[in-house]
Design an enzyme around this catalytic site. Sequence first.
Site: not given
Ligand code: NAD
Length: 483
Positions: A177, A251, A285, A384
């Site tokens: 997804k 992650e 991240c 962050e």
């Molecule tokens: P997000 O958490 O809003 O979304 C990430 C994914 O999860 C998307 O596909 C979204 O549709 C889905 N999602 C969101 N809420 C959900 C839920 N309650 N249940 C199931 N799926 C859900 O994050 P974003 O805005 O897309 O990405 C930015 C964040 O990701 C930042 O905080 C960044 O630090 C983190 N990030 C971490 C890493 C790592 O390896 N640690 C890598 C890249 C990004």
Amino acid sequence: MTDDRYHRSEHFINGEFRPAHSNARIELVDPATEEVFGSTAFGDAADVDDAVRAAKAALPAWSALEPKERGDYLRKLADAMEKRIDVIAETVSKENGTPISLSKAMQGMPPANYRYFAGLADAFVPEEHRETMAGDAFIQRMPVGVVGAIVPWNGPQPLIAWKIGPALAAGCTVVVKPAAETSLDAFYFAEAAQEAGFPPGVVNMITGGRETGAKLVEHPDVAKIAFTGSTRAGRQIAEQCGKDFKHVTLELGGKSAGILLDDVVLEDFKPFVMSALTPNTGQTCRALTRILAPRERYDEIVDFIADTMKSTPLGEPSNPSNFYGPLVNKSQYEKVMSYLDLGKSEGAEIVTGGGRPEGFDKGYYVAPTVFKNVTNDMRIAREEIFGPVIVVMPYDSIDEAIEIANDSEYGLGGGVFSPDEDRATDVARRIVSGTVSVNAASCPMDVPFGGIKNSGMGRELGPDALEPYTVTKTIFRTPVASA
Ligand code: NAD
């Protein structure tokens, strides 16, 4: 004029592109122009159910293959992804604003990742015989089951590879997804999976948003969730997986410290201002966004970082000489802008940047920003921001630098910079975090990667990458008394 490449209405389920159940759509907005340029389907519960059903049906035959045969499929996927590097790079760049040079470099990762995981599949031992204190035992390493792989928008294809590579190698089947913002490049991944010839149902892909992801997490036939994204979403997912006793790896976000030792050579450090502090316009991240500088060199270091960021090309993501692009979307732009105001109100001082860059009337651009006179209790030092915003704090001793670095709710990355790499490595040993780099930016794929504290749990990559996708079963037997 509508460009059909940019409008998709299907999901990839059971080896074919199938129309979505509902007409709900995701609108794709080009962050450089703020204009809608495409759309994809917003997957609902029925779409998720179809995909999980297909993955469940494919599981017995896929997990029964020899591990090496699964490795061969991964090598074919690597080849198919390699052919698509340019088109994926261009699509991702249009979707999320990643500057094209970086986007191309990032799309080189998945083929290499899939080949690496294929090697782990080749070496995978599904059953081990042990002599025990009371007879023989056979330890089977079984695939955990259907895996839901949920990824964010900032590095979509590598992050898919880091999850489904080990999952498939271990004998799991997958439902991917992607984030809504990067739901279009996911079709090239699905086409590559189709070309690689995976048996129907082994690899499935559903586009959608948060609700679609939540349906996947809740689905009773999904055995494990592999998630990269925000700490907020990670917490919700962990709660749901906890209720259902599902396996989960997370992650999440970070606020990683970069410590410059007193002997740092700034010209040597210069490339890291881009690659380690502000990669992908700061939307990475692991970015080192809290810089700790020895007090006696504080002003020199602040000015050097500010001058480097200011003179690094910013603009259209399609221009290969640009290093900084727009932020991914309006809400991310507004969030980063609000932190700039917050930093000023907290008493920090802007050295460079601090708002929209000059000459940009459109697009979600934020000028690369450096704050000085920051203390570690300020929100700009603790939260962050996920944009091109660096805070620089002074320290008086190594002990103090380490104390500040470790005084964080996050623990994903960290970095130490010095020409004396043994001294820097000793400092790195004392940083409480999942990964720490010494005079380096990105983490190689053959070592474990992941976070602690609010940065997540579980590890991806490295030689043990298959472990979180397996469960063991022990068969033990005692010698028959009459034999
Ligand atoms: P997000 O958490 O809003 O979304 C990430 C994914 O999860 C998307 O596909 C979204 O549709 C889905 N999602 C969101 N809420 C959900 C839920 N309650 N249940 C199931 N799926 C859900 O994050 P974003 O805005 O897309 O990405 C930015 C964040 O990701 C930042 O905080 C960044 O630090 C983190 N990030 C971490 C890493 C790592 O390896 N640690 C890598 C890249 C990004």
